[in-house]
Motif scaffolding. Structure first.
Motif, PDB file in Angstrom:
ATOM      1  N   PRO A 472       0.837  -1.216   0.000  1.00  0.00           N
ATOM      2  CA  PRO A 472       0.000   0.000   0.000  1.00  0.00           C
ATOM      3  C   PRO A 472       0.864   1.254   0.000  1.00  0.00           C
ATOM      4  CG  PRO A 472      -0.073  -1.100   2.139  1.00  0.00           C
ATOM      5  CD  PRO A 472       0.598  -2.033   1.201  1.00  0.00           C
ATOM      6  N   TYR A 474      -0.168   4.154   1.055  1.00  0.00           N
ATOM      7  CA  TYR A 474      -0.500   5.009   2.215  1.00  0.00           C
ATOM      8  C   TYR A 474      -0.708   4.114   3.416  1.00  0.00           C
ATOM      9  CZ  TYR A 474      -2.737   8.683   4.991  1.00  0.00           C
ATOM     10  OH  TYR A 474      -3.035   9.617   5.977  1.00  0.00           O
ATOM     11  N   ILE A 529      -5.021   3.556   9.027  1.00  0.00           N
ATOM     12  CA  ILE A 529      -5.574   3.920   7.724  1.00  0.00           C
ATOM     13  C   ILE A 529      -4.599   3.410   6.665  1.00  0.00           C
ATOM     14  CG2 ILE A 529      -6.362   5.799   6.257  1.00  0.00           C
ATOM     15  CD1 ILE A 529      -6.626   7.489   8.853  1.00  0.00           C
ATOM     16  N   LYS A 531      -4.237   2.537   2.427  1.00  0.00           N
ATOM     17  CA  LYS A 531      -4.839   2.721   1.106  1.00  0.00           C
ATOM     18  C   LYS A 531      -3.918   2.137   0.029  1.00  0.00           C
ATOM     19  CE  LYS A 531      -7.354   6.944   2.299  1.00  0.00           C
ATOM     20  NZ  LYS A 531      -7.586   8.373   1.945  1.00  0.00           N
ATOM     21  N   GLY A 534      -5.425   4.434  -3.975  1.00  0.00           N
ATOM     22  CA  GLY A 534      -6.343   5.475  -3.537  1.00  0.00           C
ATOM     23  C   GLY A 534      -7.549   4.960  -2.802  1.00  0.00           C
ATOM     24  N   GLN A 535      -7.698   3.655  -2.660  1.00  0.00           N
ATOM     25  CA  GLN A 535      -8.852   3.068  -1.990  1.00  0.00           C
ATOM     26  C   GLN A 535      -8.432   2.414  -0.672  1.00  0.00           C
ATOM     27  OE1 GLN A 535     -12.024   3.366  -3.285  1.00  0.00           O
ATOM     28  NE2 GLN A 535     -11.048   4.602  -4.901  1.00  0.00           N
ATOM     29  N   GLN A 536      -9.324   2.486   0.299  1.00  0.00           N
ATOM     30  CA  GLN A 536      -9.096   1.847   1.591  1.00  0.00           C
ATOM     31  C   GLN A 536      -8.970   0.335   1.370  1.00  0.00           C
ATOM     32  OE1 GLN A 536      -8.895   3.576   4.496  1.00  0.00           O
ATOM     33  NE2 GLN A 536      -8.527   1.802   5.797  1.00  0.00           N
ATOM     34  N   MET A 537      -7.927  -0.260   1.925  1.00  0.00           N
ATOM     35  CA  MET A 537      -7.732  -1.707   1.770  1.00  0.00           C
ATOM     36  C   MET A 537      -8.743  -2.481   2.603  1.00  0.00           C
ATOM     37  SD  MET A 537      -3.651  -2.550   1.572  1.00  0.00           S
ATOM     38  CE  MET A 537      -3.996  -4.244   1.135  1.00  0.00           C
ATOM     39  N   GLU A 538      -9.180  -3.588   2.004  1.00  0.00           N
ATOM     40  CA  GLU A 538     -10.098  -4.455   2.731  1.00  0.00           C
ATOM     41  C   GLU A 538      -9.377  -5.098   3.908  1.00  0.00           C
ATOM     42  OE1 GLU A 538     -12.351  -7.265   0.594  1.00  0.00           O
ATOM     43  OE2 GLU A 538     -12.687  -5.938  -1.126  1.00  0.00           O
TER      44      GLU A 538
END
Length: 559
Positions: A472, A474, A529, A531, A534-538
């Motif tokens: 990730p 982020y 948090i 990401k 750009g999307q929040q990781m499951e």
């Protein structure tokens, strides 16, 4: 000795002698009786350390001539005994003459044993000897008349290139007086062959008499032309090795340079000792046998001084090499999750700095895929395409071979990697193969992030697992009070290296806020948090999820 004496027929003469230490005081009875059968009277009382001579005749008891020295060291003894015969003919033969580059002349003289009376029949023959030892009679039955006593142009009758050696054979008979003619002189003049001899006093060097397997051995040695003539062609030399199992290995065969009279010629050879563990003999021979003709490369007077043997010990490499395997630079535990596109690195390190790990045959790599029952061999290349890349050691200082295996995209499932490795001496990297199972989950996700230890007093790390094939971009951990005030934010750059699979951060939070002030004892909340794209990781649901409320975890600081 008993058997030898007993086998001598009766009436035969026997001469025996010993300079000392014959151990006569301890002979068995059978040996005493054997000596007595040739006439000894002293053998039973002979001291062990006195020189002794006996001249006797088998079956003539008590009649031997025995001589015993007065002391062991400074009292010489000697003896001579005429043997009367009644023969009417015989022959005299010379030693081998040569080798010669060209035969010159032959001269011989004989006379009667009885002055002024000649009743003898005498004939001289010359035997020509080839280099292979075969013989021909090249001059036959010369009588002792003036025309035959001197042959001044011997080279016109005998070709030295065919017969480099000669032997003279003189037959004589006397039916009347039965006395042999007296040989006053026989002489062959010729141009001698050259002669070289190994000369370690001029130059000799050998690396070491004990080496480690794989070390390079070097020999330097000199030979000197001690003969009266130059070698007509460049001198040759051959080196070979006899190993611990008596196998012969050709090391080198060279044509050197011209070798004139008085010349000192120095040559050297070096070779690896790989595969030669144990006691070895290195042999060197100047002017060796030509393998095509089966004869010495050049004619020479003698050959015994052209050859030398140097013994040395090669200590076998018995230490196992060290094997190391990582996935994306990380050592994993059996059953760990790894990236769906892992780079597997295999290192093999050997302490022997002479036997370099420069051959892919030292490795055998297998992969057991999900649902399969048999291991699949992974080769370095398949159908001309590189599958694994091999990096040999860059220097002997660090004898480490490296394999890089970019495994590509693995489907989900549990795999097993098996690695077999050995060094140049055949030492395995371990008594059992390296074997490890790993799991691949292509879907990118993360487990709950736990802090460890918890509670903590001085430092706490963060533990989590990532799946997929990408890290990730982020990653932030927010630490806050129970009232929701953020006191510390830890971003990805602080956490240190992160990889797919199980992670324990190098970073450890020390219980201080963003300003470096020490926080008070108590319970603190934290959230993570993460990401990717750009999307929040499951999140991967695990039993540890019971310790989180609304994605907030708890940690306790106690000092």
């Amino acid at each position: 000795m008993t058997g030898f004496i007993n086998a001598v027929p009766n009436g035969y003469y026997v001469l025996a002698l010993s300079h000392r230490n014959h151990n006569a005081e301890n002979y068995p009875e059978s040996l005493y009786e054997a000596f007595e059968s040739i006439g000894s009277n002293l053998i039973r009382t002979l001291p062990n350390d006195l020189p002794y001579i006996i001249f006797g005749r088998k079956g003539y008891y008590g009649m031997a001539d025995e001589r015993v020295a007065a002391s062991a060291y400074d009292a010489p003894i000697s003896g001579s005994w005429p043997i009367w015969t009644n023969w009417r003919e015989g022959y005299v033969e010379s030693t081998t003459i040569g080798p010669a580059l060209e035969w010159g002349s032959l001269h011989w003289r004989v006379s009667s044993y009885e002055p002024g009376l000649w009743t003898d029949s005498v004939r001289l023959s010359v035997i020509g000897i080839r280099s292979d030892g075969t013989e021909d009679t090249v001059i036959s039955s010369l009588p002792p008349v003036p025309d035959s006593l001197d042959i001044l142009n011997l080279s016109s009758r005998i070709d030295a290139s065919e017969y480099p050696y000669l032997r003279l054979h003189l037959t004589m008979s006397d039916d009347s007086l039965r006395t042999p003619a007296q040989l006053e002189r026989w002489q062959v003049l010729y141009e001698p062959a050259p002669e070289t001899a190994i000369d370690p006093a001029s130059y000799f060097t050998f690396y070491n008499d004990t080496v480690q397997e794989g070390e390079t051995v070097k020999l330097g040695i000199a030979t000197r032309n001690i003969g009266p003539v130059d070698f007509p062609d460049s001198l040759s030399v051959v080196y070979w090795l006899i190993d611990n199992d008596r196998n012969i290995h050709q090391i080198a065969r060279k044509k050197l340079r011209m070798h004139p009279v008085g010349d000192v010629l120095i040559d050297s050879v070096s070779f690896s000792t790989q595969g030669f563990a144990g006691m070895n003999s290195l042999w060197v021979e100047f002017n060796p046998v030509d393998p095509v003709t089966g004869e010495y490369d050049q004619l020479e007077q003698y050959h015994f001084n052209n050859i030398a043997e140097i013994k040395f010990l090669v200590q076998k490499d018995l230490i196992n090499p060290m094997l190391d395997v990582t996935f994306d630079g990380v050592h994993i535990l059996d059953g760990d999750i790894v990236s769906a596109q892992p780079v597997i690195e295999i290192l093999l390190k050997d302490e022997n700095k002479y036997l370099m790990l420069d051959d892919t045959s030292a490795f055998r790599i297998f992969l057991l895929k999900p649902g399969a029952t048999d291991l699949e061999r992974i080769y370095f290349t398949e159908t001309g395409q590189e599958i694994m890349r091999f990096y040999p050691p860059s220097s002997s200082i660090n004898n480490t071979a490296r394999i890089e295996y970019p495994a590509g995209s693995f489907p989900d499932g549990i795999y097993k990697l098996v690695v077999q490795a050995r060094d140049k001496s055949g030492n395995e990297s371990g008594s059992i193969d390296y074997s490890i199972s790993f799991e691949v989950i292509n879907k990118p996700a993360i487990t709950d992030v736990l802090n460890w230890p918890n509670p903590f007093s001085t430092r706490t790390h963060f533990v989590f697992t990532l799946t997929g094939s990408e890290i990730p971009e982020y990653f932030k951990i927010q630490v806050m009070t129970v009232t929701g005030k953020v006191v510390r934010e830890i971003d990805k750059s602080e956490l240190g290296p992160i990889h797919i699979g199980r992670n324990i951060t190098e970073y450890a939070w020390d219980g201080r806020d963003d300003f470096g002030d020490q926080l008070a004892n108590g319970v603190y909340l934290y959230r993570v948090i993460v990401k990717l794209g750009g999307q929040q990781m499951e999140k991967i649901e695990t039993p540890a999820g019971q310790y989180f409320t609304e994605q907030f975890g708890k940690m306790m600081l106690i000092r």
